[in-house]
Design a protein around this motif. Structure first.
Motif, PDB file in Angstrom:
ATOM      1  N   ILE A   1       8.071  -0.277  -0.646  1.00 20.90           N
ATOM      2  CA  ILE A   1       8.679  -0.474  -1.964  1.00 20.90           C
ATOM      3  C   ILE A   1       9.421  -1.807  -2.070  1.00 20.90           C
ATOM      4  O   ILE A   1       9.153  -2.613  -2.974  1.00 20.90           O
ATOM      5  N   ALA A   2      10.369  -2.068  -1.170  1.00 22.15           N
ATOM      6  CA  ALA A   2      11.165  -3.300  -1.279  1.00 22.15           C
ATOM      7  C   ALA A   2      10.315  -4.574  -1.182  1.00 22.15           C
ATOM      8  O   ALA A   2      10.470  -5.486  -2.003  1.00 22.15           O
ATOM      9  N   PRO A   3       9.417  -4.676  -0.210  1.00 21.05           N
ATOM     10  CA  PRO A   3       8.627  -5.917  -0.108  1.00 21.05           C
ATOM     11  C   PRO A   3       7.748  -6.179  -1.318  1.00 21.05           C
ATOM     12  O   PRO A   3       7.614  -7.324  -1.767  1.00 21.05           O
ATOM     13  N   PHE A   4       7.119  -5.119  -1.843  1.00 23.12           N
ATOM     14  CA  PHE A   4       6.160  -5.323  -2.929  1.00 23.12           C
ATOM     15  C   PHE A   4       6.806  -5.279  -4.311  1.00 23.12           C
ATOM     16  O   PHE A   4       6.338  -5.933  -5.243  1.00 23.12           O
ATOM     17  N   ARG A   5       7.876  -4.500  -4.453  1.00 24.34           N
ATOM     18  CA  ARG A   5       8.496  -4.364  -5.769  1.00 24.34           C
ATOM     19  C   ARG A   5       9.479  -5.484  -6.077  1.00 24.34           C
ATOM     20  O   ARG A   5       9.676  -5.847  -7.238  1.00 24.34           O
ATOM     21  N   ALA A   6      10.106  -6.037  -5.039  1.00 24.46           N
ATOM     22  CA  ALA A   6      11.144  -7.052  -5.262  1.00 24.46           C
ATOM     23  C   ALA A   6      10.662  -8.255  -6.071  1.00 24.46           C
ATOM     24  O   ALA A   6      11.337  -8.671  -7.025  1.00 24.46           O
ATOM     25  N   PRO A   7       9.510  -8.868  -5.752  1.00 24.27           N
ATOM     26  CA  PRO A   7       9.069 -10.022  -6.550  1.00 24.27           C
ATOM     27  C   PRO A   7       8.827  -9.666  -8.016  1.00 24.27           C
ATOM     28  O   PRO A   7       9.156 -10.456  -8.915  1.00 24.27           O
ATOM     29  N   LYS A   8       8.255  -8.482  -8.264  1.00 23.70           N
ATOM     30  CA  LYS A   8       8.002  -8.059  -9.645  1.00 23.70           C
ATOM     31  C   LYS A   8       9.320  -7.800 -10.372  1.00 23.70           C
ATOM     32  O   LYS A   8       9.499  -8.206 -11.529  1.00 23.70           O
ATOM     33  N   SER A   9      10.236  -7.117  -9.692  1.00 23.03           N
ATOM     34  CA  SER A   9      11.538  -6.830 -10.316  1.00 23.03           C
ATOM     35  C   SER A   9      12.330  -8.102 -10.568  1.00 23.03           C
ATOM     36  O   SER A   9      13.060  -8.208 -11.559  1.00 23.03           O
ATOM     37  N   ALA A  10      12.190  -9.083  -9.674  1.00 19.97           N
ATOM     38  CA  ALA A  10      12.912 -10.349  -9.842  1.00 19.97           C
ATOM     39  C   ALA A  10      12.511 -11.039 -11.145  1.00 19.97           C
ATOM     40  O   ALA A  10      13.351 -11.614 -11.839  1.00 19.97           O
ATOM     41  N   LYS A  11      11.224 -10.984 -11.480  1.00 21.69           N
ATOM     42  CA  LYS A  11      10.766 -11.593 -12.734  1.00 21.69           C
ATOM     43  C   LYS A  11      11.422 -10.921 -13.935  1.00 21.69           C
ATOM     44  O   LYS A  11      11.805 -11.581 -14.904  1.00 21.69           O
ATOM     45  N   VAL A  12      11.558  -9.596 -13.858  1.00 20.41           N
ATOM     46  CA  VAL A  12      12.177  -8.857 -14.959  1.00 20.41           C
ATOM     47  C   VAL A  12      13.668  -9.159 -15.032  1.00 20.41           C
ATOM     48  O   VAL A  12      14.241  -9.321 -16.115  1.00 20.41           O
ATOM     49  N   TYR A  13      14.325  -9.230 -13.874  1.00 18.51           N
ATOM     50  CA  TYR A  13      15.753  -9.546 -13.865  1.00 18.51           C
ATOM     51  C   TYR A  13      16.012 -10.937 -14.448  1.00 18.51           C
ATOM     52  O   TYR A  13      17.052 -11.175 -15.077  1.00 18.51           O
ATOM     53  N   LYS A  14      15.085 -11.864 -14.244  1.00 19.50           N
ATOM     54  CA  LYS A  14      15.263 -13.202 -14.807  1.00 19.50           C
ATOM     55  C   LYS A  14      15.221 -13.168 -16.332  1.00 19.50           C
ATOM     56  O   LYS A  14      15.890 -13.955 -17.000  1.00 19.50           O
ATOM     57  N   GLU A  15      14.448 -12.244 -16.897  1.00 17.52           N
ATOM     58  CA  GLU A  15      14.440 -12.057 -18.356  1.00 17.52           C
ATOM     59  C   GLU A  15      15.764 -11.491 -18.828  1.00 17.52           C
ATOM     60  O   GLU A  15      16.255 -11.833 -19.903  1.00 17.52           O
ATOM     61  N   LEU A  16      16.345 -10.622 -18.016  1.00 17.97           N
ATOM     62  CA  LEU A  16      17.575  -9.921 -18.380  1.00 17.97           C
ATOM     63  C   LEU A  16      18.811 -10.798 -18.228  1.00 17.97           C
ATOM     64  O   LEU A  16      19.766 -10.672 -18.993  1.00 17.97           O
ATOM     65  N   TRP A  17      18.794 -11.703 -17.249  1.00 15.63           N
ATOM     66  CA  TRP A  17      19.978 -12.491 -16.882  1.00 15.63           C
ATOM     67  C   TRP A  17      20.463 -13.348 -18.043  1.00 15.63           C
ATOM     68  O   TRP A  17      19.668 -13.846 -18.842  1.00 15.63           O
ATOM     69  N   THR A  18      21.756 -13.513 -18.156  1.00 21.11           N
ATOM     70  CA  THR A  18      22.354 -14.327 -19.219  1.00 21.11           C
ATOM     71  C   THR A  18      23.232 -15.409 -18.587  1.00 21.11           C
ATOM     72  O   THR A  18      23.368 -15.480 -17.363  1.00 21.11           O
ATOM     73  N   GLU A  19      23.854 -16.206 -19.426  1.00 19.40           N
ATOM     74  CA  GLU A  19      24.772 -17.224 -18.919  1.00 19.40           C
ATOM     75  C   GLU A  19      25.943 -16.600 -18.172  1.00 19.40           C
ATOM     76  O   GLU A  19      26.518 -17.216 -17.279  1.00 19.40           O
ATOM     77  N   ARG A  20      26.287 -15.384 -18.530  1.00 22.55           N
ATOM     78  CA  ARG A  20      27.370 -14.675 -17.846  1.00 22.55           C
ATOM     79  C   ARG A  20      26.868 -13.878 -16.642  1.00 22.55           C
ATOM     80  O   ARG A  20      27.654 -13.234 -15.956  1.00 22.55           O
TER      81      ARG A  20
END
Length: 342
Positions: free
Chosen positions: A56-75
């Motif tokens: 889970i962690a090795p394969f899901r992390a890159p995909k989740s990172a892309k989604v987190y980048k959409e979510l991330w804000t200046e704060r």
């Protein structure tokens, strides 16, 4: 030598957690800590370790990172800054007799750092509020477990109260209903979806009053026997919100999202239900996520964007997410009242 009692009351607000950044290594670190929790994935430790670290962690992390980048804000992470905003506003509202600390079950700021802060203040007692409206062992239970694990080594352990559930709290219900009414005043919606984070059915059954839980009509009422049943709590929240919004039973649906692995999870699944609605003439949907009090990946991205795309592809015309409570004034007031009750 122990410190003198101050007369102060400590308030510990806790939410789930967030990566320190949307970069893959930080997301992988977060996923590992989160999913290795025995209350989150309740399988034998060896199997859990192999599954998380090997697959889970090795394969899901890159995909989740892309989604987190959409979510991330200046704060930064919304789950984090909304929690800090709530802490600050609640502190101002409660005044000097209280000291409000904020921590995350996973990653930073940690529960340990928040408890250290309260210990430094020499509080006489602590009120712990896990920010999960509906009790589940994988969320609220895990926070309680961690708090008790940490304080057991204190030489002086103050009185500790846990607010284990607030699924039917009037302030919580009124706050969410008010946000919904603001959207309903702007458009006429054909239907309302109350989408909750899912849980494996086995976890609900493990925590049930033996012989009572059937994952069915037993959740039509919320009572002493199913007080800590996550499914019953979700239906209780939905009924109360529907009542406040003036909805009939046929005008709303309770669903569950974010399932993982292949075991049966609580149903119906949100993504499957929404695809059937346009064919029934339901073209405009107002979607709530009442399991979350702060916007995060599961609300902003999953419900707000991914589910909207699915709905539009199925023939829908409008899918509107009702924002989470975050640090809205009504919600801060509701949290204050819950604290004062304890």
């Amino acid at each position: 030598m122990s410190k003198k009692a101050t007369g102060k009351i400590g308030v510990l607000l806790v939410n789930l957690g967030t990566p320190d950044s949307p970069n893959t290594p930080d997301v992988r670190k977060y996923l590992r800590e989160f999913l290795l929790d025995k209350r989150v994935i309740d399988i034998p430790a060896v199997a859990r370790y192999a599954l998380i670290n090997g697959i889970i962690a090795p394969f899901r992390a890159p995909k989740s990172a892309k989604v987190y980048k959409e979510l991330w804000t200046e704060r930064g992470s919304p789950l984090l800054f909304h929690g800090l905003d709530l802490q600050k506003k609640l502190q101002a509202m409660l005044g000097d007799r209280y000291h409000v600390a904020f921590g995350m079950r996973y990653q930073s700021p940690s529960i340990k750092s928040a408890l250290d802060e309260l210990q430094e203040q020499s509080v006489d007692r602590i009120i712990v509020l896990p920010l999960f409206p509906q009790y589940a062992s994988a969320s609220t239970g895990s926070v309680q477990d961690k708090v008790m694990e940490l304080v057991k080594d204190w030489w002086v352990i103050p009185s500790i109260n846990f607010i284990s559930s607030f699924c039917d709290d009037p302030g919580f219900i009124n706050s969410f209903a008010e946000l919904g009414r603001q959207h309903m005043a702007q458009d006429n919606y054909d239907h309302v979806i109350f989408s909750y984070h899912g849980l494996p059915e086995r976890q609900v059954l493990k925590g049930s009053d033996k012989g009572y839980c059937q994952l069915g009509a037993c959740c039509n009422t919320y009572n002493k026997r199913n007080k800590y049943c996550y499914r019953a709590a979700c239906f209780a929240t939905s009924r109360l919100l529907a009542e406040k919004l003036g909805l009939r039973e046929d005008q709303y649906t309770v669903t569950f999202q974010s399932r993982l692995l292949k075991d049966p999870w609580l149903q119906p699944y949100t993504d499957e239900v929404l695809k059937t609605l346009p064919a029934k003439g339901i073209k405009k949907v107002l979607a709530f996520s009442p399991a979350f009090v702060a916007d995060c990946l599961e609300t902003t991205i999953e419900v707000g964007e991914e589910f909207r795309e699915m709905f539009m592809e199925a023939g829908g015309e409008k899918w509107q997410l009702v924002e989470s409570l975050n640090s809205e004034p009504m919600w801060v007031e509701a949290v204050k009242e819950m604290v004062l009750q304890y």
